[in-house]
Design a protein around this motif. Structure first.
Motif, mmCIF file in Angstrom:
data_model
loop_
_atom_site.group_PDB
_atom_site.id
_atom_site.type_symbol
_atom_site.label_atom_id
_atom_site.label_comp_id
_atom_site.label_asym_id
_atom_site.label_seq_id
_atom_site.Cartn_x
_atom_site.Cartn_y
_atom_site.Cartn_z
ATOM 1 N N LYS A 167 41.348 -17.887 -86.783
ATOM 2 C CA LYS A 167 42.159 -19.096 -86.896
ATOM 3 C C LYS A 167 43.643 -18.740 -86.799
ATOM 4 C CE LYS A 167 42.964 -23.509 -88.016
ATOM 5 N NZ LYS A 167 42.534 -24.091 -89.294
ATOM 6 N N PHE A 204 47.691 -20.936 -86.583
ATOM 7 C CA PHE A 204 48.413 -22.185 -86.766
ATOM 8 C C PHE A 204 49.740 -22.117 -86.016
ATOM 9 C CE2 PHE A 204 45.794 -21.648 -90.500
ATOM 10 C CZ PHE A 204 45.393 -22.915 -90.894
ATOM 11 N N HIS A 248 45.029 -24.387 -84.621
ATOM 12 C CA HIS A 248 45.588 -25.670 -85.062
ATOM 13 C C HIS A 248 46.911 -25.848 -84.334
ATOM 14 C CE1 HIS A 248 47.013 -28.322 -88.705
ATOM 15 N NE2 HIS A 248 47.818 -28.518 -87.682
#
Length: 469
Positions: free
Chosen positions: A153, A155, A186
């Motif tokens: 992940k 961001f 994201h």
């Protein structure tokens, strides 16, 4: 069928590409056969009656935050509570995130979160996370991928906490490409978000009721375009979480047509709820990132469930309660962002789109089980009922109507964003590894047998993002 310990009889089996009446034979925790209805089984075999019901692979939720800390707030669930809620909603595998805290390396965060995965009622997997690049990151990523954590992940927002700069995104994406991993990202352009928030604050409108204005749609599309350019330049795969606008989805689809292995996740609340809720009495209960969008945007986004441009549907489950949401409702920059949804993801999408809008139930399985398993290196162990798969099964009543109330759900919170909605369809019986865990709304087997699953290396093609892929 000598090796059957359990048979699910009389239902219509639904896979991502087909559906047909069939009996499901189970032994040793896996599916051993899909047989003609009425095929004899050993006398000792347990039988689950699925007459008139749908028999689907248990849902795979690709986007859950369990015990997640952001700023001054930590969500309230742990693995036992999150997975209990998951199975009541028909989900039998969750994928959590290991987000490093300040001073913590990606590997330290991942192994600490993995150690917390014991005690669940269903299986789980894990995304790692990179925030800053240094000379140790390549070796950490190699070790994580080898240890079954190939998805990472990142961001492009939350400056000073989890935001990664463009160079870090590029380096991480290139390293994972060569290791058989994938960035899961994201996308909101932090400079656009920061400017919007500053303008809202200067005008006296930074509370929860102004959430939609503080994170505009343009912030999402601008960031998606930039990350797609990085992925295309590297020929690296990339998966975009919680895309909330049709424009963002279409950017990814266009890149996929150019040969980029790029994939779109949407989440249930962006496909159902809209920004009028920020004008109600409790706007803080609907604060999430990206925010809820206009009804026109929601409707246009939902159409991409039918076009095939959306690859997966997750929950983005963040289990805060009303007290946490109310504490700083005056300032969305510091209040907890996120909605509880692991239990309601499947029923809400089934009701609103399968029953309400005619989405094929095979496409529902593709979006909520098969494709999440594929994009997380868990297929064909998860997301299917073909022989050899884990016997994670949701026996689904497509006709039952019920009203959503927080008190009747099992998430570790005192509210749901879907309070009062009347839904059609929900699981009647849920099996995990061939065990009946939930039946008729009752927890039939509370034994914590959930396992942490090492994922396989990611090997995806652009065709996965198209309908039927």
């Amino acid at each position: 069928m000598r090796d059957a310990e359990l048979v699910v009889r009389g239902g219509t089996v639904v896979e991502a590409g087909w559906s047909a009446p069939a009996d499901v034979f189970v032994a040793g925790g896996v599916v051993t056969a899909l047989a003609e209805p009425g095929t004899p089984a050993p006398r000792a075999a347990t039988e689950v009656d699925a007459s008139g019901l749908l028999v689907m692979p248990g849902g795979v939720d690709p986007h859950c935050h369990v015990g997640f800390t952001s700023g001054d707030f930590t969500s309230l669930d742990d693995y036992p509570r999150c997975t209990t809620a998951a199975v009541f909603g028909g989900t039998t595998t969750i994928v959590d995130f290991a987000i490093p805290r300040p001073g913590q390396s990606p590997a330290e965060a991942a192994y600490a979160q993995r150690a917390r995965a014991a005690g669940g009622l269903c299986d789980s997997a894990l995304h790692a996370c990179v925030v800053e690049w240094d000379e140790t990151v390549p070796d950490q990523l190699a070790a994580l991928v080898a240890d079954g954590l190939p998805t990472v992940k990142m961001f492009t927002t939350y400056r000073g906490e989890t935001m990664a700069d463009e160079d870090t995104v590029l380096r991480t994406m290139r390293t994972l490409r060569d290791l058989g991993g994938m960035v899961v990202i994201h996308c909101e352009a932090d400079h656009i978000v920061g400017d919007a928030q500053s303008r809202c604050a200067a005008a006296g409108g930074i509370g929860a009721e102004h959430m939609a204005a503080t994170r505009p749609e343009l912030a999402e599309t601008a960031s998606v375009a930039e990350v797609l350019a990085i992925a295309e330049s590297l020929r690296a795969p990339v998966y975009f979480v919680h895309q909330s606008t049709p424009e963002a989805v279409e950017l990814v689809a266009a890149a996929r047509r150019r040969g980029v292995s790029a994939f779109t996740e949407s989440v249930a609340h962006h496909l159902v709820l809209d920004d009028r809720l920020y004008g109600g009495a409790t706007p803080e209960r609907f604060v999430c990132c990206p925010p809820l969008r206009s009804r026109a945007t929601v409707d246009a986004l939902g159409r991409h469930l039918f076009t095939g441009e959306i690859t997966t549907v997750g929950s983005d489950h963040c289990c805060y309660d009303v007290a946490q949401k109310e504490l700083r409702r005056d300032d969305v920059r510091v209040m907890p962002n996120g909605l509880p949804g692991v239990e309601t993801r499947l029923p809400v999408i089934f009701s609103e789109y399968v029953m309400g809008a005619g989405l094929p139930v095979t496409r529902f399985v593709e979006l909520t089980a098969a494709n999440p398993a594929r994009t997380n290196g868990l297929y064909p162990r998860k997301g299917t009922l073909m022989p050899g798969a884990d016997a994670d099964i949701a026996v689904w009543d497509p006709a039952v109507q019920w009203r959503v109330t927080a008190g009747a759900l099992h998430m570790a919170t005192d509210y749901t964003p879907y309070e009062g909605m009347t839904l059609t369809g929900r699981p009647r019986t849920v099996l995990v590894g061939g065990r009946v865990v939930v039946h008729d709304g009752v927890l039939a087997d509370p034994a914590p047998r959930g396992r942490h699953l090492p994922a396989g290396r990611i090997s995806l093609t652009p065709a996965l993002g198209r309908r039927g892929g």
